[in-house]
Design a protein around this motif. Sequence first.
Motif, PDB file in Angstrom:
ATOM      1  N   GLY A   1      41.286  71.817  55.976  1.00 46.99           N
ATOM      2  CA  GLY A   1      41.795  70.930  56.658  1.00 46.99           C
ATOM      3  C   GLY A   1      43.383  70.761  56.725  1.00 46.99           C
ATOM      4  O   GLY A   1      44.009  70.843  57.779  1.00 46.99           O
ATOM      5  N   SER A   2      43.770  70.859  55.468  1.00 39.01           N
ATOM      6  CA  SER A   2      45.249  70.863  55.421  1.00 39.01           C
ATOM      7  C   SER A   2      45.996  72.047  55.703  1.00 39.01           C
ATOM      8  O   SER A   2      46.899  72.038  56.349  1.00 39.01           O
TER       9      SER A   2
ATOM     10  N   ALA B   1      44.878  74.209  58.027  1.00 35.03           N
ATOM     11  CA  ALA B   1      45.061  74.050  59.568  1.00 35.03           C
ATOM     12  C   ALA B   1      45.997  73.194  59.987  1.00 35.03           C
ATOM     13  O   ALA B   1      46.668  73.486  60.921  1.00 35.03           O
ATOM     14  N   SER B   2      46.363  71.970  59.307  1.00 35.43           N
ATOM     15  CA  SER B   2      47.439  71.108  59.944  1.00 35.43           C
ATOM     16  C   SER B   2      48.848  71.762  59.514  1.00 35.43           C
ATOM     17  O   SER B   2      49.720  71.470  60.419  1.00 35.43           O
TER      18      SER B   2
ATOM     19  N   LYS C   1      48.313  70.809  63.719  1.00 39.31           N
ATOM     20  CA  LYS C   1      47.299  69.817  64.040  1.00 39.31           C
ATOM     21  C   LYS C   1      45.921  70.487  63.461  1.00 39.31           C
ATOM     22  O   LYS C   1      45.799  71.582  63.905  1.00 39.31           O
ATOM     23  N   LYS C   2      45.158  69.758  63.021  1.00 38.91           N
ATOM     24  CA  LYS C   2      43.955  70.056  62.448  1.00 38.91           C
ATOM     25  C   LYS C   2      42.940  69.665  63.776  1.00 38.91           C
ATOM     26  O   LYS C   2      42.837  68.658  64.359  1.00 38.91           O
TER      27      LYS C   2
ATOM     28  N   SER D   1      46.299  76.754  69.836  1.00 37.36           N
ATOM     29  CA  SER D   1      47.584  76.415  69.265  1.00 37.36           C
ATOM     30  C   SER D   1      48.370  77.579  68.821  1.00 37.36           C
ATOM     31  O   SER D   1      47.876  78.508  68.948  1.00 37.36           O
TER      32      SER D   1
ATOM     33  N   PHE E   1      37.442  73.702  63.788  1.00 33.13           N
ATOM     34  CA  PHE E   1      37.434  73.099  62.367  1.00 33.13           C
ATOM     35  C   PHE E   1      35.675  72.875  62.443  1.00 33.13           C
ATOM     36  O   PHE E   1      35.289  72.143  63.069  1.00 33.13           O
TER      37      PHE E   1
ATOM     38  N   ASP F   1      34.225  72.468  54.111  1.00 30.16           N
ATOM     39  CA  ASP F   1      35.039  72.467  55.203  1.00 30.16           C
ATOM     40  C   ASP F   1      35.470  73.864  55.593  1.00 30.16           C
ATOM     41  O   ASP F   1      35.895  74.553  54.583  1.00 30.16           O
TER      42      ASP F   1
ATOM     43  N   ILE G   1      37.717  76.324  58.280  1.00 33.09           N
ATOM     44  CA  ILE G   1      38.670  76.347  59.486  1.00 33.09           C
ATOM     45  C   ILE G   1      38.779  77.844  59.835  1.00 33.09           C
ATOM     46  O   ILE G   1      38.522  78.679  59.226  1.00 33.09           O
TER      47      ILE G   1
END
Length: 176
Positions: free
Chosen positions: A13-14, A16-17, A22-23, A32, A49, A60, A62
């Motif tokens: 997740g981090s 992706a951000s 932005k996740k 994106s 995600f 998790d 991505i």
Amino acid sequence: GLAVVRVSGPIAGSIASRVGRKKPAANELLFSSFYTAKREVIDQGMMAFFAASHSYTGEDVIEIYPHSNPHIVHLLLDTICGYGARLAHPGEFSERAFLNGRQDLAQLESVADLIAANSEQAARNAVISLSGQFSRHIHSIVEAVISVRMYLEATLDFPDEELDIQEQVAWRDRLD
């Protein structure tokens, strides 16, 4: 065409951000731009995600879909590795799925069979096994054998207890 870059684990997740700024929401496909650590645009594409409870690996995940230019993919992989990820070993995603209880051993082996399939029928058989159909069939046989074993042990332990003919036929049918 598009390539696929997958990151599995707690940092997905981090990443992706950081790569996309932005996740995406869980199970959402998001358009994106993808950025280097220096905030330079690498490419534009899609990102998805999958929360641990809905992912292949049970972690998790991505998925980033850049254009398939090898230079873009290489730069994207370098950027992601700079954020703490590493390249997966062959079969590692399937191994993680197995270790996290998302697949059993028969399904894990069917992934290898699917990859190595050299005919349409071999690929179909591997997909059936991958879906868990083969494993469910084997588990039902194991349960039936355990049940018959319990019956036989009880019969040996208590030989004076007589069973009627219908019950004996039912157990014989179950054994068959």
